[in-house]
Design an enzyme around this catalytic site. Structure first.
Site, PDB file in Angstrom:
ATOM      1  N   SER A  82      42.348-101.074  13.291  1.00 54.44           N
ATOM      2  CA  SER A  82      41.468-102.150  12.831  1.00 54.44           C
ATOM      3  C   SER A  82      42.277-103.310  12.268  1.00 54.44           C
ATOM      4  CB  SER A  82      40.527-101.612  11.748  1.00 54.44           C
ATOM      5  OG  SER A  82      39.880-102.661  11.058  1.00 54.44           O
ATOM      6  N   TYR A 113      38.817 -97.665   3.876  1.00 58.14           N
ATOM      7  CA  TYR A 113      38.673 -97.706   5.339  1.00 58.14           C
ATOM      8  C   TYR A 113      39.958 -98.213   5.979  1.00 58.14           C
ATOM      9  CZ  TYR A 113      37.384 -99.503   9.930  1.00 58.14           C
ATOM     10  OH  TYR A 113      37.359 -99.776  11.274  1.00 58.14           O
TER      11      TYR A 113
END
Length: 337
Positions: free
Chosen positions: A128, A153
């Site tokens: 990501s 995350y």
């Protein structure tokens, strides 16, 4: 017919990628746990688009279910694994951190172990843009340090990159990591800003705009993302970089068969402009509510793409104007359903 395992195939990117692979004649084995992080009905709608293909099969299980994942690898001769399954969302990781360790760390370990023991020719996995964290140098480059995540995350995604490299180094597992930049389009995730904004406009509710509107995102249309992944599958497994310098280590390459790439649009868009486009395409004005920056968020994302372009000729084609129009047309129909 090559057989490809796609984890998270009921997810946004997973469904679109699976459909593309099926149309090209690959056999796709999908894994998804259909959790309720967002609408299970939407996930089932996505799967319904894949079921008509004879070369598609589905398994419902979680990545952290070690026995089930072991059985998937044992019972299938796989030519490639695409790991897209993960617990997504920056803000949810603040509220429910254990879900991220279970899915993104333990689950990814099970995938790595399956690939290791069954000699999978190529693992492609989702990282990501959030791994860039506190970095302010733009565009974000895979050659830059990315060791200051601003959310759990992001930390799990960075951990995935390190775990993947360890397995590539220890066992010669060919691995390619992709740092996705704000993917959008039809059948997208309802927790993403563009989807939330469209829903608020339709419902006549205020749009919450954080950092007082001073936000930019490298919005990347789903078809461009899928094209990049398919090209990487065709390219085949990465080779070790024989010129890699241990005294000046490049984080994007390795002495192991390991590569890391950004995959984005290379054109950051201000949220205000995105909202103006949604207002135009939905023929409604938005009521705006400006708020401070949220915890764990970053003001701008911006992908440097030179490495991926040089490797597979990847260049994003879909403009934000064209992509949001496609999303708005789908969203109107989805709202009626």
């Amino acid at each position: 017919m090559k057989k490809i395992l796609v984890t998270g195939n009921a997810g946004f990117i997973g469904m679109h990628l699976s459909k593309k692979l099926l149309t090209e004649g690959y056999h796709v084995l999908g894994i998804d746990n259909l959790n309720d992080y967002y609408s299970v009905d939407l996930k089932k709608q996505r799967i319904s688009l894949l079921k008509p293909y004879k070369n598609f099969s589905q398994i419902v299980c979680s990545l952290e279910d070690c026995n089930s994942i072991n059985s998937v690898f044992k019972d299938n001769e796989l030519d490639c694994v695409i790991n897209l399954a993960a617990q997504a969302g920056v803000r949810y990781s603040i509220k429910n951190p254990r879900a991220y360790i279970d899915s993104n760390i333990t689950g990814f370990l099970n995938i790595l172990e399956g690939c290791r023991h069954h000699k999978i020719p190529h693992l492609i996995y989702a990282s990501s843009s959030s791994v860039y964290g506190a970095n302010e140098k733009v565009p974000f480059s895979i050659h830059d340090n990315a060791d200051h995540p601003m959310s759990l995350y992001a930390a799990t995604k960075k951990s995935n990159e390190l775990m993947a490299h360890a397995y590539s180094s220890l066992y010669g597992l060919p691995v390619t990591g992709l740092r996705f930049f704000t993917v959008y389009g039809p059948f997208g995730r309802p927790d993403m800003a563009y989807f939330l904004f469209a829903d608020a406009i339709k419902s006549g509710k205020p749009i919450k705009i954080f950092n007082f509107g001073k936000m930019q995102r490298d919005f990347t249309y789903i078809d461009d993302i899928v094209e990049g992944i398919v090209r990487l599958i065709r390219k085949g497994a990465p080779k070790p970089n024989e010129g890699w310098n241990r005294h000046d280590a490049d984080p994007a390459a390795s002495y192991a068969p390991y590569r890391l790439f950004n995959i984005g649009n290379n054109r950051p868009v201000e949220l205000e402009y995105m909202i103006l486009l949604l207002e135009k395409y939905m023929d409604r004005k938005a009521e705006r509510e400006y708020l401070p920056m949220q915890q764990g968020d970053v003001p701008v994302t911006y992908a440097e793409l030179d490495d991926l372009t040089g490797y597979i000729g990847f260049k994003p084609r879909i403009s934000i104007e064209e992509g949001l129009l496609s999303f708005a047309e789908w969203f109107r129909e989805y709202g009626r359903l």
